[in-house]
Scaffold this motif. Structure first.
Motif, PDB file in Angstrom:
ATOM      1  N   ARG A   1       0.834  -1.205   0.000  1.00  0.00           N
ATOM      2  CA  ARG A   1       0.000   0.000   0.000  1.00  0.00           C
ATOM      3  C   ARG A   1       0.870   1.257   0.000  1.00  0.00           C
ATOM      4  NH1 ARG A   1      -3.320  -2.337   4.198  1.00  0.00           N
ATOM      5  NH2 ARG A   1      -2.486  -0.764   5.625  1.00  0.00           N
ATOM      6  N   ALA A   2       1.945   1.229   0.796  1.00  0.00           N
ATOM      7  CA  ALA A   2       2.837   2.386   0.877  1.00  0.00           C
ATOM      8  C   ALA A   2       3.507   2.659  -0.462  1.00  0.00           C
ATOM      9  CB  ALA A   2       3.878   2.173   1.968  1.00  0.00           C
ATOM     10  N   SER A   3       3.904   1.594  -1.158  1.00  0.00           N
ATOM     11  CA  SER A   3       4.558   1.758  -2.457  1.00  0.00           C
ATOM     12  C   SER A   3       3.593   2.356  -3.479  1.00  0.00           C
ATOM     13  CB  SER A   3       5.075   0.400  -2.942  1.00  0.00           C
ATOM     14  OG  SER A   3       5.831   0.537  -4.133  1.00  0.00           O
ATOM     15  N   LEU A   4       2.361   1.862  -3.506  1.00  0.00           N
ATOM     16  CA  LEU A   4       1.354   2.402  -4.421  1.00  0.00           C
ATOM     17  C   LEU A   4       0.987   3.841  -4.039  1.00  0.00           C
ATOM     18  CD1 LEU A   4      -0.889  -0.776  -4.715  1.00  0.00           C
ATOM     19  CD2 LEU A   4       0.348   0.303  -6.600  1.00  0.00           C
ATOM     20  N   ALA A   5       0.934   4.104  -2.736  1.00  0.00           N
ATOM     21  CA  ALA A   5       0.624   5.459  -2.270  1.00  0.00           C
ATOM     22  C   ALA A   5       1.700   6.439  -2.715  1.00  0.00           C
ATOM     23  CB  ALA A   5       0.491   5.472  -0.749  1.00  0.00           C
ATOM     24  N   ALA A   6       2.952   5.997  -2.729  1.00  0.00           N
ATOM     25  CA  ALA A   6       4.047   6.862  -3.168  1.00  0.00           C
ATOM     26  C   ALA A   6       3.918   7.190  -4.652  1.00  0.00           C
ATOM     27  CB  ALA A   6       5.389   6.187  -2.887  1.00  0.00           C
ATOM     28  N   LYS A   7       3.562   6.207  -5.448  1.00  0.00           N
ATOM     29  CA  LYS A   7       3.448   6.443  -6.892  1.00  0.00           C
ATOM     30  C   LYS A   7       2.265   7.348  -7.216  1.00  0.00           C
ATOM     31  CE  LYS A   7       2.596   4.285 -11.367  1.00  0.00           C
ATOM     32  NZ  LYS A   7       2.518   3.037 -12.165  1.00  0.00           N
ATOM     33  N   TYR A   8       1.109   7.071  -6.600  1.00  0.00           N
ATOM     34  CA  TYR A   8      -0.115   7.790  -6.960  1.00  0.00           C
ATOM     35  C   TYR A   8      -0.393   8.984  -6.054  1.00  0.00           C
ATOM     36  CZ  TYR A   8      -1.038   3.884 -10.089  1.00  0.00           C
ATOM     37  OH  TYR A   8      -0.947   2.952 -11.093  1.00  0.00           O
ATOM     38  N   GLN A   9       0.498   9.232  -5.103  1.00  0.00           N
ATOM     39  CA  GLN A   9       0.382  10.380  -4.201  1.00  0.00           C
ATOM     40  C   GLN A   9      -0.974  10.378  -3.469  1.00  0.00           C
ATOM     41  OE1 GLN A   9       1.965  14.120  -5.881  1.00  0.00           O
ATOM     42  NE2 GLN A   9       2.524  12.943  -7.692  1.00  0.00           N
ATOM     43  N   LEU A  10      -1.273   9.223  -2.881  1.00  0.00           N
ATOM     44  CA  LEU A  10      -2.494   9.050  -2.100  1.00  0.00           C
ATOM     45  C   LEU A  10      -2.121   8.652  -0.680  1.00  0.00           C
ATOM     46  CD1 LEU A  10      -4.546   6.957  -4.694  1.00  0.00           C
ATOM     47  CD2 LEU A  10      -4.880   9.376  -4.161  1.00  0.00           C
ATOM     48  N   SER A  11      -3.077   8.678   0.205  1.00  0.00           N
ATOM     49  CA  SER A  11      -2.833   8.201   1.569  1.00  0.00           C
ATOM     50  C   SER A  11      -2.962   6.684   1.597  1.00  0.00           C
ATOM     51  CB  SER A  11      -3.845   8.824   2.536  1.00  0.00           C
ATOM     52  OG  SER A  11      -5.148   8.313   2.278  1.00  0.00           O
ATOM     53  N   MET A  12      -2.501   6.079   2.675  1.00  0.00           N
ATOM     54  CA  MET A  12      -2.563   4.626   2.810  1.00  0.00           C
ATOM     55  C   MET A  12      -4.011   4.125   2.784  1.00  0.00           C
ATOM     56  SD  MET A  12       0.518   3.053   3.344  1.00  0.00           S
ATOM     57  CE  MET A  12       0.569   1.872   4.698  1.00  0.00           C
ATOM     58  N   ILE A  13      -4.910   4.828   3.466  1.00  0.00           N
ATOM     59  CA  ILE A  13      -6.304   4.381   3.504  1.00  0.00           C
ATOM     60  C   ILE A  13      -6.967   4.563   2.144  1.00  0.00           C
ATOM     61  CG2 ILE A  13      -7.195   6.596   4.330  1.00  0.00           C
ATOM     62  CD1 ILE A  13      -8.469   3.052   5.240  1.00  0.00           C
ATOM     63  N   GLN A  14      -6.601   5.612   1.401  1.00  0.00           N
ATOM     64  CA  GLN A  14      -7.150   5.805   0.061  1.00  0.00           C
ATOM     65  C   GLN A  14      -6.720   4.673  -0.868  1.00  0.00           C
ATOM     66  OE1 GLN A  14      -5.660   9.864  -0.587  1.00  0.00           O
ATOM     67  NE2 GLN A  14      -7.776  10.531  -0.916  1.00  0.00           N
ATOM     68  N   VAL A  15      -5.453   4.252  -0.764  1.00  0.00           N
ATOM     69  CA  VAL A  15      -4.973   3.147  -1.584  1.00  0.00           C
ATOM     70  C   VAL A  15      -5.743   1.882  -1.250  1.00  0.00           C
ATOM     71  CG1 VAL A  15      -3.012   1.615  -2.014  1.00  0.00           C
ATOM     72  CG2 VAL A  15      -2.669   4.091  -1.956  1.00  0.00           C
ATOM     73  N   HIS A  16      -5.952   1.638   0.032  1.00  0.00           N
ATOM     74  CA  HIS A  16      -6.669   0.426   0.434  1.00  0.00           C
ATOM     75  C   HIS A  16      -8.106   0.466  -0.096  1.00  0.00           C
ATOM     76  CE1 HIS A  16      -7.179  -3.175   2.851  1.00  0.00           C
ATOM     77  NE2 HIS A  16      -8.341  -2.699   3.269  1.00  0.00           N
ATOM     78  N   GLN A  17      -8.784   1.580   0.054  1.00  0.00           N
ATOM     79  CA  GLN A  17     -10.172   1.689  -0.399  1.00  0.00           C
ATOM     80  C   GLN A  17     -10.272   1.512  -1.918  1.00  0.00           C
ATOM     81  OE1 GLN A  17     -10.764   5.567   1.449  1.00  0.00           O
ATOM     82  NE2 GLN A  17     -12.359   4.709   2.776  1.00  0.00           N
ATOM     83  N   ARG A  18      -9.315   2.047  -2.654  1.00  0.00           N
ATOM     84  CA  ARG A  18      -9.369   1.938  -4.115  1.00  0.00           C
ATOM     85  C   ARG A  18      -8.969   0.547  -4.594  1.00  0.00           C
ATOM     86  NH1 ARG A  18      -7.991   8.073  -6.256  1.00  0.00           N
ATOM     87  NH2 ARG A  18      -9.024   9.082  -4.491  1.00  0.00           N
ATOM     88  N   LEU A  19      -8.121  -0.109  -3.844  1.00  0.00           N
ATOM     89  CA  LEU A  19      -7.825  -1.501  -4.176  1.00  0.00           C
ATOM     90  C   LEU A  19      -9.044  -2.380  -3.931  1.00  0.00           C
ATOM     91  CD1 LEU A  19      -4.175  -1.941  -2.841  1.00  0.00           C
ATOM     92  CD2 LEU A  19      -4.930  -1.942  -5.222  1.00  0.00           C
ATOM     93  N   VAL A  20      -9.799  -2.064  -2.890  1.00  0.00           N
ATOM     94  CA  VAL A  20     -11.054  -2.782  -2.654  1.00  0.00           C
ATOM     95  C   VAL A  20     -11.990  -2.578  -3.847  1.00  0.00           C
ATOM     96  CG1 VAL A  20     -13.129  -2.931  -1.220  1.00  0.00           C
ATOM     97  CG2 VAL A  20     -10.889  -2.673  -0.138  1.00  0.00           C
ATOM     98  N   ALA A  21     -12.090  -1.336  -4.322  1.00  0.00           N
ATOM     99  CA  ALA A  21     -12.934  -1.043  -5.484  1.00  0.00           C
ATOM    100  C   ALA A  21     -12.459  -1.806  -6.715  1.00  0.00           C
ATOM    101  CB  ALA A  21     -12.934   0.459  -5.759  1.00  0.00           C
ATOM    102  N   PHE A  22     -11.142  -1.845  -6.926  1.00  0.00           N
ATOM    103  CA  PHE A  22     -10.603  -2.532  -8.105  1.00  0.00           C
ATOM    104  C   PHE A  22     -10.851  -4.032  -8.033  1.00  0.00           C
ATOM    105  CE2 PHE A  22      -6.797  -4.729  -9.941  1.00  0.00           C
ATOM    106  CZ  PHE A  22      -7.140  -4.559 -11.280  1.00  0.00           C
ATOM    107  N   PHE A  23     -10.466  -4.647  -6.933  1.00  0.00           N
ATOM    108  CA  PHE A  23     -10.573  -6.098  -6.833  1.00  0.00           C
ATOM    109  C   PHE A  23     -12.027  -6.578  -6.730  1.00  0.00           C
ATOM    110  CE2 PHE A  23      -6.050  -5.933  -5.362  1.00  0.00           C
ATOM    111  CZ  PHE A  23      -5.527  -6.800  -6.313  1.00  0.00           C
ATOM    112  N   LYS A  24     -12.831  -5.904  -5.929  1.00  0.00           N
ATOM    113  CA  LYS A  24     -14.198  -6.374  -5.711  1.00  0.00           C
ATOM    114  C   LYS A  24     -15.155  -5.940  -6.823  1.00  0.00           C
ATOM    115  CE  LYS A  24     -15.911  -6.549  -1.552  1.00  0.00           C
ATOM    116  NZ  LYS A  24     -16.354  -6.205  -0.170  1.00  0.00           N
ATOM    117  N   HIS A  25     -15.155  -4.665  -7.159  1.00  0.00           N
ATOM    118  CA  HIS A  25     -16.151  -4.149  -8.087  1.00  0.00           C
ATOM    119  C   HIS A  25     -15.744  -4.302  -9.553  1.00  0.00           C
ATOM    120  CE1 HIS A  25     -17.529  -1.369  -4.542  1.00  0.00           C
ATOM    121  NE2 HIS A  25     -17.734  -2.650  -4.325  1.00  0.00           N
TER     122      HIS A  25
END
Length: 527
Positions: free
Chosen positions: A119-143
């Motif tokens: 999550r931290a690595s993705l947050a660094a690339k996309y300039q998001l917070s850790m919780i934002q990365v987690h929420q968007r990964l949930v959206a990607f994988f689930k939805h």
């Protein structure tokens, strides 16, 4: 192809390209006819031919290596990774998703567990917070893909920390009962007689009694690159490695045992994917110790690196920045409200991005063994000394009268690991616990992490500072000790309530196996 930064071409020259060192060159079948013996010829291109008595030649098919063979060989870890990448990849996940959609195979519940380092690595690339990365990964994988559950491996990490602290205290108490008390007094006397700035060789005495007891030092076990290296080359140190499962495999136990029971689902009906910062985690997931023979399934079926997940976003034509922030699953997620802002946040753990085992175990041991409720560098009870390089540090727990009660260390990278191994094997290691990681810089610098990115001009990060940038993002999560998280305690109590002691041990602990090599015949390796 990117390999784990645990081993690099410039780091000890330990890379071996795929060759006879890491594959089985030929499959030799035993002949029932003693007169039909033959010879094997190797041509200039590396092809193998069987030459019969009448002079005929037959080209032999090259036997491919399996996941278990990777763990059995005495070659290098990195070469094995190149094989595993093709066998544990996003393509395997796509196959299961397609099978669920077309009904070609029995339907599986698909679970994705995400490591905080990824999550931290993705947050660094996309300039998001850790919780934002987690929420968007949930959206990607689930939805977007149709995955059923997306969990946070930080949840299982907390269980691993609790169990690791329990194991250390057990080992320390056994160490004292077997003569360690006298050894500690001897060490204290030596420190009073010698200046603490004396060379290490003059200060590391009296460790042989520790080594003979095989209790201490306890060496951390969450890094599979380090564990695989120890099994293949230093079997003598295996009794010192913590038997507590790593966070990844603890999550495997949670998913394939607790979740399966709670949802009335057979373990083999669950397909568990772990998103990790390291290719070596593919090796770990493939270990026979984490295979359930009764249900013919692994605790973790597939491991994807951070880079592979980012590649999936591209393959699926998904703009990560445009994905919505969706609610996270209600179990196996270490999230909550920030105590200051009251905004939803991902909870972390005090300590390094490698999981915080050293800091947590040191704090627990101080409390339970020496009745110290608060230990830190601020109150002077913990003194930290950096070694010859930044990847080696010593941690000393001091009593109020100045005595050193516990001696911990962190050793990252194989140069530091070799020094620790050498001391343990010679009986001269006086540390009580060592956090060992194969990658210099720890898990934030895992080989499966995203490479340094060219960000916008306002937030540009130099390549040499990229790992520190990822580490800083990792540390933005509020540090919440595992024992302070009610959700962790509730799951643990419910999970273990009806389990027998033997079953509990199997769920929480593991074992290690020394690999023996027959140098006379490299094809006859035994393990």
């Amino acid at each position: 192809m990117a390999f784990s930064s645990a081993l690099t071409l410039t780091d000890l020259n330990d890379y071996i390209a795929p060759s006879q060192a890491c594959i089985k060159p030929v499959e030799v079948k035993k002949s029932d006819n003693p007169q039909g013996s033959s010879e094997i010829k190797v041509d200039d291109q590396g092809g193998y031919y069987e030459i019969s008595k009448d002079g005929g030649e037959e080209k032999l098919e090259q036997a491919s290596i399996t996941l278990n063979d990777c763990l059995a060989c005495s070659g290098c870890v990195t070469s094995a990774e190149s094989v595993l990448i093709t066998m544990q990849s996003q393509e395997e996940l796509y196959k299961v998703l397609r099978a669920n959609n077309d009904g070609s195979q029995p339907h599986k519940t698909i679970v994705v567990s995400i490591s905080p380092q990824s999550r931290a690595s993705l947050a660094a690339k996309y300039q998001l917070s850790m919780i934002q990365v987690h929420q968007r990964l949930v959206a990607f994988f689930k939805h977007h893909l149709g995955v059923h559950h997306v969990f946070d491996i930080a949840f299982a990490r907390d269980l691993s920390l609790v169990e690791g602290a329990r194991e250390f205290i057990e080992r320390y108490q056994a160490y004292l009962e077997q003569g360690g008390d006298a050894l500690e007094k001897q060490w204290q006397e030596q420190q009073q007689q010698q200046d603490t700035s004396a060379p290490r060789s003059h200060r590391r005495q009296g460790g042989r009694a520790q080594q003979q007891q095989q209790q201490l030092p306890m060496l951390a076990s969450s890094c599979p690159g380090w564990v695989c290296y120890a099994e293949k080359t230093h079997g003598e140190v295996l009794p010192f490695i913590s038997t507590t499962k790593s966070p990844q495999q603890m999550m495997g136990s949670l998913v394939k045992d607790y979740l399966a029971t709670k949802t009335n689902t057979r373990p083999d009906q669950i397909y568990h994917v772990a998103v990790m910062p390291c290719y070596d985690k593919k090796l770990e997931a493939s270990r026979p110790d984490f295979f359930q023979e009764e249900f013919n399934t692994r605790d973790v079926d597939c491991v994807l690196s951070t880079g592979e997940v980012d590649k999936m976003l591209t393959e699926q034509s998904v703009d990560f920045l445009q994905l919505p922030d969706v609610p996270v699953d209600d179990i196996f997620n270490k999230v909550g409200l920030d105590p200051v802002t009251q905004a939803l946040t991902a909870y972390g753990t005090e300590g390094s991005s490698s999981g915080g085992a050293l800091e947590y175990i040191l704090a627990c041991a101080a409390k339970q063994l020496f009745h110290m409720d608060s230990v830190s560098t601020a109150n002077g009870r913990i003194v930290i000394k950096t070694g010859k390089n930044a990847d080696f540090k010593e941690y000393f727990l001091h009593a109020d009268d100045g005595r050193v009660l516990l001696r911990f260390a962190s050793a990252y990278g194989f140069r530091n690991i070799q020094n620790i191994v050498r001391k343990v094997k010679s009986g001269k290691c006086s540390y009580h616990f060592v956090e060992v990681m194969a990658c210099p810089g720890g898990c934030a610098n895992g080989g499966g992490q995203l490479p340094p990115q060219q960000l916008d001009q306002v937030t540009s990060v130099a390549v040499k500072d990229w790992v520190q940038h990822v580490e800083a993002i990792y540390r933005t999560c509020s540090g919440v000790p595992p024992d302070a998280n009610d959700a962790i305690q509730a799951v643990y109590n419910e999970w273990m309530q009806l389990r027998s002691p033997d079953h509990v041990a199997k769920l929480l602990r593991t074992q290690y196996h020394a690999v023996t090599q027959n140098l006379g015949n490299p094809l006859a390796t035994k393990w």
